[in-house]
Write a protein that holds these residues in place. Structure first.
Motif, mmCIF file in Angstrom:
data_model
loop_
_atom_site.group_PDB
_atom_site.id
_atom_site.type_symbol
_atom_site.label_atom_id
_atom_site.label_comp_id
_atom_site.label_asym_id
_atom_site.label_seq_id
_atom_site.Cartn_x
_atom_site.Cartn_y
_atom_site.Cartn_z
ATOM 1 N N GLY A 358 -32.388 92.265 -45.511
ATOM 2 C CA GLY A 358 -31.210 91.874 -45.008
ATOM 3 C C GLY A 358 -30.632 91.031 -46.279
ATOM 4 O O GLY A 358 -31.096 90.350 -46.908
ATOM 5 N N ARG A 359 -29.126 91.025 -46.110
ATOM 6 C CA ARG A 359 -28.421 89.930 -47.257
ATOM 7 C C ARG A 359 -28.443 88.598 -46.876
ATOM 8 O O ARG A 359 -27.758 88.634 -45.755
ATOM 9 C CB ARG A 359 -27.081 90.922 -47.529
ATOM 10 C CG ARG A 359 -27.199 92.219 -48.033
ATOM 11 C CD ARG A 359 -25.684 92.773 -48.165
ATOM 12 N NE ARG A 359 -25.024 93.256 -46.755
ATOM 13 C CZ ARG A 359 -23.834 93.469 -46.445
ATOM 14 N NH1 ARG A 359 -23.178 93.298 -47.485
ATOM 15 N NH2 ARG A 359 -23.410 93.659 -45.409
ATOM 16 N N ASN A 360 -29.176 87.870 -47.329
ATOM 17 C CA ASN A 360 -29.073 86.460 -47.067
ATOM 18 C C ASN A 360 -28.924 85.471 -48.335
ATOM 19 O O ASN A 360 -29.683 85.696 -49.064
ATOM 20 C CB ASN A 360 -30.182 86.000 -46.103
ATOM 21 C CG ASN A 360 -30.252 84.745 -45.564
ATOM 22 O OD1 ASN A 360 -30.803 83.727 -46.482
ATOM 23 N ND2 ASN A 360 -29.751 84.730 -44.314
ATOM 24 N N ILE A 361 -28.253 84.464 -48.276
ATOM 25 C CA ILE A 361 -28.007 83.671 -49.383
ATOM 26 C C ILE A 361 -29.321 82.910 -49.801
ATOM 27 O O ILE A 361 -29.581 82.962 -51.157
ATOM 28 C CB ILE A 361 -26.936 82.784 -49.150
ATOM 29 C CG1 ILE A 361 -26.402 82.130 -50.232
ATOM 30 C CG2 ILE A 361 -27.438 81.493 -48.442
ATOM 31 C CD1 ILE A 361 -25.562 83.019 -51.079
ATOM 32 N N TYR A 362 -30.170 82.689 -49.182
ATOM 33 C CA TYR A 362 -31.428 82.161 -49.392
ATOM 34 C C TYR A 362 -32.550 83.107 -49.967
ATOM 35 O O TYR A 362 -33.280 82.756 -50.886
ATOM 36 C CB TYR A 362 -31.921 81.453 -48.262
ATOM 37 C CG TYR A 362 -31.044 80.222 -47.814
ATOM 38 C CD1 TYR A 362 -31.103 78.903 -48.341
ATOM 39 C CD2 TYR A 362 -30.442 80.332 -46.735
ATOM 40 C CE1 TYR A 362 -30.202 78.097 -47.754
ATOM 41 C CE2 TYR A 362 -29.589 79.486 -45.813
ATOM 42 C CZ TYR A 362 -29.536 78.370 -46.824
ATOM 43 O OH TYR A 362 -28.679 77.270 -46.037
ATOM 44 N N VAL A 363 -32.239 84.303 -49.324
ATOM 45 C CA VAL A 363 -33.045 85.512 -49.864
ATOM 46 C C VAL A 363 -32.792 85.888 -51.618
ATOM 47 O O VAL A 363 -33.631 86.014 -52.138
ATOM 48 C CB VAL A 363 -33.045 86.676 -48.944
ATOM 49 C CG1 VAL A 363 -33.793 87.812 -49.761
ATOM 50 C CG2 VAL A 363 -33.773 86.377 -47.600
ATOM 51 N N VAL A 364 -31.425 85.846 -51.563
ATOM 52 C CA VAL A 364 -30.859 86.041 -52.829
ATOM 53 C C VAL A 364 -31.350 85.084 -53.911
ATOM 54 O O VAL A 364 -31.861 85.417 -54.931
ATOM 55 C CB VAL A 364 -29.474 86.139 -52.882
ATOM 56 C CG1 VAL A 364 -28.993 86.334 -54.237
ATOM 57 C CG2 VAL A 364 -29.008 87.417 -52.051
ATOM 58 N N ALA A 365 -31.297 83.919 -53.692
ATOM 59 C CA ALA A 365 -31.574 82.626 -54.538
ATOM 60 C C ALA A 365 -33.110 82.792 -54.710
ATOM 61 O O ALA A 365 -33.484 82.662 -56.035
ATOM 62 C CB ALA A 365 -31.162 81.351 -53.851
ATOM 63 N N THR A 366 -33.712 83.009 -53.688
ATOM 64 C CA THR A 366 -35.387 83.031 -53.953
ATOM 65 C C THR A 366 -35.665 84.088 -54.884
ATOM 66 O O THR A 366 -36.482 84.051 -55.710
ATOM 67 C CB THR A 366 -35.851 83.062 -52.640
ATOM 68 O OG1 THR A 366 -35.657 81.889 -51.844
ATOM 69 C CG2 THR A 366 -37.715 82.849 -52.827
ATOM 70 N N LEU A 367 -35.303 85.269 -54.646
ATOM 71 C CA LEU A 367 -35.516 86.540 -55.343
ATOM 72 C C LEU A 367 -35.214 86.332 -56.777
ATOM 73 O O LEU A 367 -35.835 86.451 -57.821
ATOM 74 C CB LEU A 367 -34.697 87.608 -54.869
ATOM 75 C CG LEU A 367 -35.376 88.452 -53.558
ATOM 76 C CD1 LEU A 367 -34.218 89.483 -53.299
ATOM 77 C CD2 LEU A 367 -36.705 89.131 -54.080
ATOM 78 N N ILE A 368 -34.017 85.640 -57.020
ATOM 79 C CA ILE A 368 -33.907 85.445 -58.518
ATOM 80 C C ILE A 368 -34.493 84.129 -59.207
ATOM 81 O O ILE A 368 -34.855 84.599 -60.152
ATOM 82 C CB ILE A 368 -32.259 84.864 -58.572
ATOM 83 C CG1 ILE A 368 -31.064 85.762 -57.976
ATOM 84 C CG2 ILE A 368 -31.768 84.273 -59.942
ATOM 85 C CD1 ILE A 368 -29.575 85.313 -57.823
ATOM 86 N N GLY A 369 -34.966 83.414 -58.454
ATOM 87 C CA GLY A 369 -36.043 82.429 -59.066
ATOM 88 C C GLY A 369 -37.288 83.059 -59.178
ATOM 89 O O GLY A 369 -37.909 82.902 -60.186
#
Length: 506
Positions: A358-369
């Motif tokens: 799912g599209r979630n801002i925290y998931v996106v940030a963690t994946l990038i890190g």
């Protein structure tokens, strides 16, 4: 007795020393044009992000139709040619202020009006002995009007809401109820029940909603679907009247008897003309406030940048330390893992993961890190390997210093500049990557972000319509905020790099 600690053992002098060092670094950064520019840009955006609840007045996601779609910024009216653009205008017509105009043509019917409370109630009755020869055409029993003034150029649309409750039980007669707006020359019908024999029309709990864009409203006025009814109706500033009309169409002459035909209760009637200018940055294609979206988007960008950069740097530092202190075989195995992570296709992995979880801002940030630490770990590991060869490190080991002491005292302090630079420089990278994901439709749909704004602007026709106030702010925000962190990163690297700082902060 507890021994009193020596003054030299107190941590206070060390804390004071570190604070002085930080203050000195900040001063030196501010002295450099690049550092001063970066600090100023970041400070402005951080202040705006913290003050978002106080400098915005609308929910950036839920508040829609605040003005006309793609309304321009309100300050545009300061320029010639734009001063008369429509503003948000709301006319409220109170039930007790309708001017009654009795237009009965005979004594076949009578009406009674009750203005009690906040409702205007009109009761219709048929007389017992009507005049012979009832007319075949509609008999206008009553018109009610209220005047208002419109002073701007023609609007793009309008919305009328009305609370009404109509009950009709006529036998041998048909009732027609209409709502219209007149400019003294033309009358435009907005609502028409048509001639009804009997029935009930209740719009009390859910008020009647009429828009100038409704096809049926244009059809009532013989206007093409492609034409703009609002521009035609309010083509010139001046005095207008809104009216309610009640007609009865008798179906034949003769004795009809005295009876109650029904009643019409009229509550609040509101006419809203959405402005073609609104707020600081206008509106988007659904009438949402662009300024609110822009300001709250700062929070999301900073949040993504800081989370992603923190995760990346923490993992990168841990693996960098392992590279610098593991044996050769284990180091080679670890470098193979790091190279594998480094060569993984970043964007496809993120897209697939977001499609699954799912599209979630925290998931996106963690994946990038989690996917961007490999380069830092290799660079930091190589730097630590070179530091281990230094003379002072060998001397410390010869004096019996442990590996942990050497790491904390003689190695890590000389990697601070690299870690700080890596942390700061990854923030704009993460911000731009999240914006790119949002632009292609993989951002968090429930959070305002600059990438989401650009996505909606491109799909909503901002470029075709020339809505620069919609697409320019997020683009400028992404470029300027990213540039601010880049400037700050290079300024700090120049100051903290042991090869450049000449021992000023040691």
């Amino acid at each position: 007795m507890r021994s009193k600690p020596l003054e030299g053992d107190s941590p206070l002098p060390k804390i004071v020393k570190h604070l002085r060092t930080v203050i000195t670094v900040i001063r030196d950064v501010a002295k450099k044009p690049m550092g001063r520019t970066g600090l100023a840009i970041i400070a402005i955006y951080v202040i705006m992000a913290l003050a978002a609840p106080y400098i915005t007045y609308n929910d950036p996601v839920r508040d829609l139709n605040l003005a006309s779609d793609m309304a321009m910024p309100e300050w545009i009216t300061l320029f010639p040619g734009y001063s008369n653009l429509p503003r948000n205008t709301i006319y409220r017509f109170e039930p007790t202020k309708w001017e009654l105009r009795d237009m009965r043509r005979g004594s076949a019917y009578e009406i009674s009006v009750d203005r009690g409370g906040d409702v205007l109630t009109i009761r219709l009755n048929s007389l017992e002995n009507p005049m012979p020869g009832a007319p075949e055409q509609g008999e206008a029993l009553l018109n009610m009007e209220q005047g208002f003034e419109y002073i701007y150029s023609p609007p793009k649309s309008f919305i009328l809401t009305a609370r009404i409750n109509l009950t009709y039980t006529g036998l041998g007669e048909r009732l027609r109820f209409t709502i219209y707006i007149s400019n003294g020359t033309n009358r435009y019908i907005l609502y028409d029940t048509g001639y009804i024999y009997s029935g009930s029309i209740s719009r009390w709990q859910n008020p009647l909603l009429i828009s100038s864009d409704f096809p049926q409203v244009k059809e009532l006025n013989n206007i093409s679907i492609k034409e703009n009814l609002a521009k035609i109706m309010f083509s010139n500033p001046g005095e207008y009247k809104i009216g309610l009309s009640i007609e009865i169409l008798p179906e034949g002459a003769g004795e009809r008897g005295a009876r109650n035909l029904g009643s019409i209760a009229i509550g609040d009637v509101t006419l809203k003309i959405p402005g073609m200018v609104y707020g600081i940055l206008g509106t988007n294609y659904v009438g949402a406030d662009v300024w609110s979206q822009f300001v709250w988007g700062i929070r999301q960008s900073l949040l993504v940048g800081i989370i992603a950069s923190t995760v990346s740097v923490v993992i990168g530092v841990l693996f960098g330390i392992l590279i610098g202190y593991l044996g050769r075989v284990l180091r080679e195995m670890l470098l193979l893992l790091i190279d594998t992570i480094y060569l993984l296709p970043l964007l496809p992995i993120i897209l697939v993961t977001l499609a699954v979880v799912g599209r979630n801002i925290y998931v996106v940030a963690t994946l990038i890190g989690l996917l961007t630490w490999a380069g830092l770990s290799r660079e930091l590991g190589n730097w630590m390997l070179s530091l281990r060869e230094r003379t002072y490190v060998e001397a410390a080991k010869a004096l019996g210093a442990s590996q942990l002491y050497v790491l904390l005292k003689h190695v890590l302090p000389f990697t601070v500049h690299l870690i700080i630079f890596a942390f700061i420089i990854r923030i704009p990278f993460s911000i731009l990557l999240e914006a790119g994901l949002s632009i292609i439709g993989f951002g968090d749909p429930f959070q305002p972000s600059w990438g989401k704004m650009i996505n909606e602007a491109l799909s909503g026709g901002a470029l075709i319509s020339g809505a620069w106030w919609w697409i320019a702010p997020p683009v400028i925000g992404l470029v300027s905020l990213s540039a601010g962190f880049v400037y700050l990163g290079y300024a700090l690297d120049e100051i903290l790099n042991p090869r450049l700082r000449e021992g000023r902060y040691g």
